[in-house]
Each structure stands twice: as structure tokens, then as C-alpha cells.
Motif scaffolding. Structure first.
Motif, PDB file in Angstrom:
ATOM      1  N   TYR A   1       0.823  -1.204   0.000  1.00 15.77           N
ATOM      2  CA  TYR A   1       0.000   0.000   0.000  1.00 15.77           C
ATOM      3  C   TYR A   1       0.856   1.253   0.000  1.00 15.77           C
ATOM      4  CZ  TYR A   1      -3.813  -3.181   1.100  1.00 15.77           C
ATOM      5  OH  TYR A   1      -4.730  -4.204   1.051  1.00 15.77           O
ATOM      6  N   ALA A   2       0.528   2.155  -0.911  1.00 12.91           N
ATOM      7  CA  ALA A   2       1.199   3.448  -0.926  1.00 12.91           C
ATOM      8  C   ALA A   2       0.753   4.308   0.244  1.00 12.91           C
ATOM      9  CB  ALA A   2       0.903   4.166  -2.245  1.00 12.91           C
ATOM     10  N   ARG A   3      -0.491   4.050   0.714  1.00 13.65           N
ATOM     11  CA  ARG A   3      -1.057   4.854   1.798  1.00 13.65           C
ATOM     12  C   ARG A   3      -2.056   3.994   2.556  1.00 13.65           C
ATOM     13  NH1 ARG A   3      -5.352   9.348   1.429  1.00 13.65           N
ATOM     14  NH2 ARG A   3      -5.606   8.502  -0.674  1.00 13.65           N
ATOM     15  N   LEU A   4      -2.049   4.089   3.872  1.00 10.88           N
ATOM     16  CA  LEU A   4      -3.001   3.386   4.721  1.00 10.88           C
ATOM     17  C   LEU A   4      -3.629   4.392   5.669  1.00 10.88           C
ATOM     18  CD1 LEU A   4      -0.974   0.140   5.464  1.00 10.88           C
ATOM     19  CD2 LEU A   4      -3.194   0.229   4.307  1.00 10.88           C
ATOM     20  N   CYS A   5      -4.953   4.338   5.787  1.00  8.43           N
ATOM     21  CA  CYS A   5      -5.693   5.304   6.597  1.00  8.43           C
ATOM     22  C   CYS A   5      -6.590   4.562   7.572  1.00  8.43           C
ATOM     23  CB  CYS A   5      -6.549   6.201   5.705  1.00  8.43           C
ATOM     24  SG  CYS A   5      -5.614   7.077   4.432  1.00  8.43           S
ATOM     25  N   GLU A   6      -6.624   5.043   8.794  1.00  9.46           N
ATOM     26  CA  GLU A   6      -7.516   4.481   9.801  1.00  9.46           C
ATOM     27  C   GLU A   6      -8.798   5.305   9.856  1.00  9.46           C
ATOM     28  OE1 GLU A   6      -7.841   4.014  14.652  1.00  9.46           O
ATOM     29  OE2 GLU A   6      -5.845   4.182  13.729  1.00  9.46           O
ATOM     30  N   GLY A   7      -9.944   4.660   9.714  1.00  8.05           N
ATOM     31  CA  GLY A   7     -11.200   5.375   9.807  1.00  8.05           C
ATOM     32  C   GLY A   7     -12.354   4.638   9.165  1.00  8.05           C
ATOM     33  N   GLU A   8     -13.534   5.212   9.321  1.00  8.10           N
ATOM     34  CA  GLU A   8     -14.751   4.663   8.726  1.00  8.10           C
ATOM     35  C   GLU A   8     -14.760   5.007   7.245  1.00  8.10           C
ATOM     36  OE1 GLU A   8     -18.665   4.206   7.319  1.00  8.10           O
ATOM     37  OE2 GLU A   8     -17.795   6.193   7.605  1.00  8.10           O
TER      38      GLU A   8
END
Length: 312
Positions: free
Chosen positions: A195-202
Motif C-alpha cells: 500500500y502506498a497509503r493506509l488510513c484508519e477510519g470509517e
């Protein structure tokens, strides 16, 4: 409070541990007694109230006594009063007992807590025990579209978990972004290096913050089973897709038209609800097939793989 691990009192914690052990061994009466003792010491300890509810629910299932059912409801309601974000899943149990709104039974805090505790054994259980085939079936659906691009430059993995879908997409995408509620699941996805970017959230909140028309592929594998209404998420996906871009999703299905909360604690969506949600989101159905994404108790779980297209 939603992730409270200790009551703050050693004696209450010991009573709680005994209660858990009793329930695991099928001794619901002893479990209820021990949970009640823990509550006497720590009256605001939500996990003990929740465990008391589980024990009383087991007693009800064994006896079919209305008083036991009502006692279980009361314990779950108290757990929910203490922890309104409901990381423990009291709403799900209340829904099973015929109380409350089944379509509001799954909360983000519950999903986060569930998968934080599940992350280390997630892939082994999902693939080996439940014979999960979601990523494989989604790739097959994309390949079935003759006009589908062999490579997608900007892709979103919605509810990426530990990265199973990311591995299936390897070599097919340029930049891959993953989003998930669970930080523990994201830790495993990060180790994959996919993954180039990973985000935590809904995921709908995440999509609302993404630039419009910025992705040419969105994937939601085994995540819509935790969302009752597909319209809002499909609309959010449609906003970030470029014209002509695709979204591939898996859902759990049932023979009716609407949405039901199954005994497995997941939402099943009827075909009519799926198609109406797609229409309201301004998308088109490019591919739709029946698919057993997983097995449960030795039986295939009915589902669908759908590929949606944003009109040009």
C-alpha cells in the motif's frame, strides 16, 4: 470505556475471569453468579454486565423461560447504558432477542474492537476455516469484463483488513490506498508493503475526504456485510471514481428484497436493495453474479459479486 480491559479492582477482575471460564465450559449458571459478584464490586464495569447478559441468554436458550430472556435483555441494556458506543456488541444480542433496531445493531466501535482482537488470527481463520474467496472472485469478475483495464493507476481498498485484497491486486494497480477501522489490522497491512497509503477510519468518512474523481478502481471486499444501507456508501464511492471507472464489491445476500441482520451478525442485502442503491448512487451495474464468498458451519453463505461502473 469502550475498550475497558479492567474494572480497576483486582477482585472484580478475578470474578470476571472466573465467569468467562465458566461460560466457556458451558456452566451458564455459575457464569451468571460470578459475573454478578464482579458487578457488586464494580457496578460500572460494562464487560461484566455484557458477560452477565451472555450467561443469562444461554440460560434462556436452555430453559425458554421468559424471565431468563428478560434478565438477559436487562443486562445487555445496562452494558449499553455504560458503553453507548457499544464496542462489546450488546445491540447485536438485543436484536437477537427481538429488542431494538436490527439495522443499527453494528457500530463502528464494535467492528473496530472485533477486528483489533481478531487481527493476529484473521487470515488463518478466514481462509482456512471459512474458505474465504472474496479477493479471488472479485479478480475473476474484473477479468470477466472484456473492456476492463488490465491495470488501474489509482485504486482504493475499502476495509482493507490485513491486506488480502491488496495481494490479489498485486501487479494490477499503480498506487493502492487502504482504509480500515482497525489499527491492528492496518499494522498487518502495512507489513505487506503493498500500500502506498493506509488510513484508519470509517470508509464513508474517508471517501468524503478524498478528492472527487481521483480513483479508477474501488474495492469493497467483505466489508459491506457490516453496513445496513448500501446507498450512502455507493454514493460516496461514486463521488471519488473517475468517469468510466469501476467499483467491485462483495455482499452477503438473501432471498428477500431488503436488508436483514443474519444470525452470524452480518447484514445480508437483497438484490432489489442492491440494485436500487446502485441506481440512487448514479452508477451502473456492469457485472453481477451469485457467489459463495465464504462457508459457515460447513455450508456456503449466499452472496453476490458486483462490479459497478460510473457513467462517462
Amino acid at each position: 470505556m469502550s475498550r475497558q480491559r479492567s474494572s480497576g479492582d483486582l477482585l472484580a477482575d478475578r470474578r470476571f475471569a472466573y465467569a468467562e471460564a465458566c461460560l466457556a465450559e458451558g456452566e451458564a449458571g455459575a457464569a451468571a453468579e460470578m459475573a454478578e459478584q464482579a458487578i457488586e464490586i464494580a457496578p460500572r464495569y460494562a464487560p461484566a454486565w455484557f458477560l452477565l447478559g451472555r450467561a443469562r441468554e444461554a440460560l434462556f436458550l436452555a430453559s425458554n423461560e421468559p424471565a431468563a430472556e428478560e434478565a438477559a435483555r436487562a443486562a445487555y441494556a445496562k452494558a449499553l447504558d455504560i458503553d453507548p458506543d457499544d464496542a462489546l456488541g450488546a445491540r447485536l444480542h438485543l436484536a437477537d432477542l427481538g429488542t431494538g433496531d436490527a439495522l443499527a445493531a453494528i457500530t463502528p466501535d464494535y467492528v473496530r474492537a472485533l477486528f483489533d482482537g481478531y487481527a493476529a488470527r484473521f487470515e488463518r481463520h478466514l481462509v482456512d476455516d471459512l474458505h474465504y474467496r472474496g479477493p479471488e472472485l472479485i479478480i475473476e469478475a474484473l477479468d470477466a469484463l472484456r473492456d476492463a483495464r488490465p491495470r488501474f493507476e489509482t485504486a482504493l481498498d475499502l476495509g482493507c483488513g490485513t491486506g488480502l485484497m491488496g495481494r490479489a491486486l498485486a501487479g494490477r494497480v499503480g498506487s493502492l490506498t487502504g482504509v480500515d477501522l482497525s489499527p491492528e489490522m492496518l499494522a498487518f497491512a502495512r507489513r505487506s508493503g503493498l500500500y502506498a497509503r493506509l488510513c484508519e477510519g470509517e470508509l464513508t468518512v474517508f471517501l468524503a475526504e478524498e478528492p472527487p474523481e481521483s480513483a479508477d478502481l474501488a474495492i469493497a471486499a467483505d466489508v459491506l456485510i457490516y453496513l445496513p444501507d448500501l446507498t450512502s456508501v455507493f454514493s460516496a464511492i461514486g463521488r471519488v471514481l473517475q468517469p468510466g471507472a469501476l467499483a467491485a464489491v462483495s455482499i452477503q445476500s438473501h432471498d428477500g428484497d431488503g436488508v436483514v441482520l443474519g444470525p452470524d451478525g452480518r447484514y445480508a442485502h437483497g438484490d432489489a436493495h442492491l440494485c436500487e442503491a446502485v441506481r440512487r448512487a448514479g452508477l451502473d451495474v456492469a457485472f453481477l453474479s451469485q457467489a459463495a464468498v465464504r462457508r459457515q458451519r460447513g455450508r456456503d453463505v449466499p452472496g453476490r459479486i458486483a462490479v459497478l461502473r460510473k457513467p462517462v
